[in-house]
Scaffold this active site. Sequence first.
Site, PDB file in Angstrom:
ATOM      1  N   TYR A 169       0.985   5.396  12.900  1.00 33.50           N
ATOM      2  CA  TYR A 169       1.822   5.156  12.002  1.00 33.50           C
ATOM      3  C   TYR A 169       2.801   3.843  12.516  1.00 33.50           C
ATOM      4  O   TYR A 169       3.497   4.271  13.973  1.00 33.50           O
ATOM      5  CB  TYR A 169       2.710   5.976  11.248  1.00 33.50           C
ATOM      6  CG  TYR A 169       4.399   5.899  10.640  1.00 33.50           C
ATOM      7  CD1 TYR A 169       4.497   4.379  10.419  1.00 33.50           C
ATOM      8  CD2 TYR A 169       5.014   7.006  11.753  1.00 33.50           C
ATOM      9  CE1 TYR A 169       5.603   4.954   9.393  1.00 33.50           C
ATOM     10  CE2 TYR A 169       6.143   7.057  10.960  1.00 33.50           C
ATOM     11  CZ  TYR A 169       6.535   5.964   9.660  1.00 33.50           C
ATOM     12  OH  TYR A 169       8.337   5.651   8.796  1.00 33.50           O
ATOM     13  N   LYS A 218      -0.904   4.543   8.092  1.00 32.76           N
ATOM     14  CA  LYS A 218       0.402   3.741   8.185  1.00 32.76           C
ATOM     15  C   LYS A 218       1.223   3.030   7.777  1.00 32.76           C
ATOM     16  O   LYS A 218       1.723   2.869   9.260  1.00 32.76           O
ATOM     17  CB  LYS A 218       1.386   5.312   7.488  1.00 32.76           C
ATOM     18  CG  LYS A 218       2.388   4.693   6.607  1.00 32.76           C
ATOM     19  CD  LYS A 218       3.806   6.501   7.109  1.00 32.76           C
ATOM     20  CE  LYS A 218       5.316   5.682   5.778  1.00 32.76           C
ATOM     21  NZ  LYS A 218       6.190   7.009   6.475  1.00 32.76           N
TER      22      LYS A 218
END
Length: 294
Positions: free
Chosen positions: A133, A161
């Site tokens: 992320y 992400k």
Amino acid sequence: MINGSIVALITPMNSDGTVDYASLERLVEFHIEQGTDAIVAVGTTGESATLPMTEHAAVVCQTVKFASGRIPVIGGNGANATAEAIELTKSMQKSGVVAMLGVTPYYNKPTPKGLIAHYTAVAASTDIPQILYNVPGRTAVDMKPETVAELSSVSNIIGVKEATGDLSRVARLRELCGEDFLLYSGDDATAREFLLLGGNGVISVANNIVPHAFKAMCDAALAKNAQLAETIDQPLTGIYRSLFCEANPIPVKWAVHRMGLIANGHIRLPLTELSEQFHGLLIETMKQAHIEVK
């Protein structure tokens, strides 16, 4: 693995600051009914930074129990100390999550070498798939595509992400990481374009309040129906902007409360409830998106 519309779920709380599990169950049911493809429990939007480790793991585990196999749950396992991230990961090992989402260590600003060592160590502590992320606007460290590419060779690191909003990274990540590596947008405002460029899904803040429309937009974009995706997405642009009038998750938690989905909008310090000056803005954009405000 999971494609499409994934909600970065808020963590509802009682007025005394404890987790409101009754409202959490209601939210899980709401997203199942609305067709959301998956839930991220206790990520940034779920106030992970203010939930102690035992409580963090408990909320993730309870979310999985409420989901009862009807919707996949991804557990947040980010921390800025590698040992803490590993401990948190192990605490969720038997929870039933389908994957874990680990934000880059924040505040201490690790180098690319440090990021690789951190994520490799966390991945080695579990057999559960790991999603990287990258959100430099919150962490003060930007994990470049080249670093992601090196980590993509770790067997249970399955995706990233990417929340910079830099659409040029989609093609670069795909080129470096291959077709099987999962690319998730973490920026609602550019999510449609991200998917049309080859992304696999969106881990979304706005999905908390417009799940049906957001799911439809994602489905259209994944089917490469650019015109339909734009038609669905255009009325939501005001929502995307207004949900960041103050730091996430302040506005979205207030909005979910105004929808009547949670008992109150309590948020843990140092975050405070939405400033009154923004109430009108959020109500207006919610009404424009055909959201019932109570």
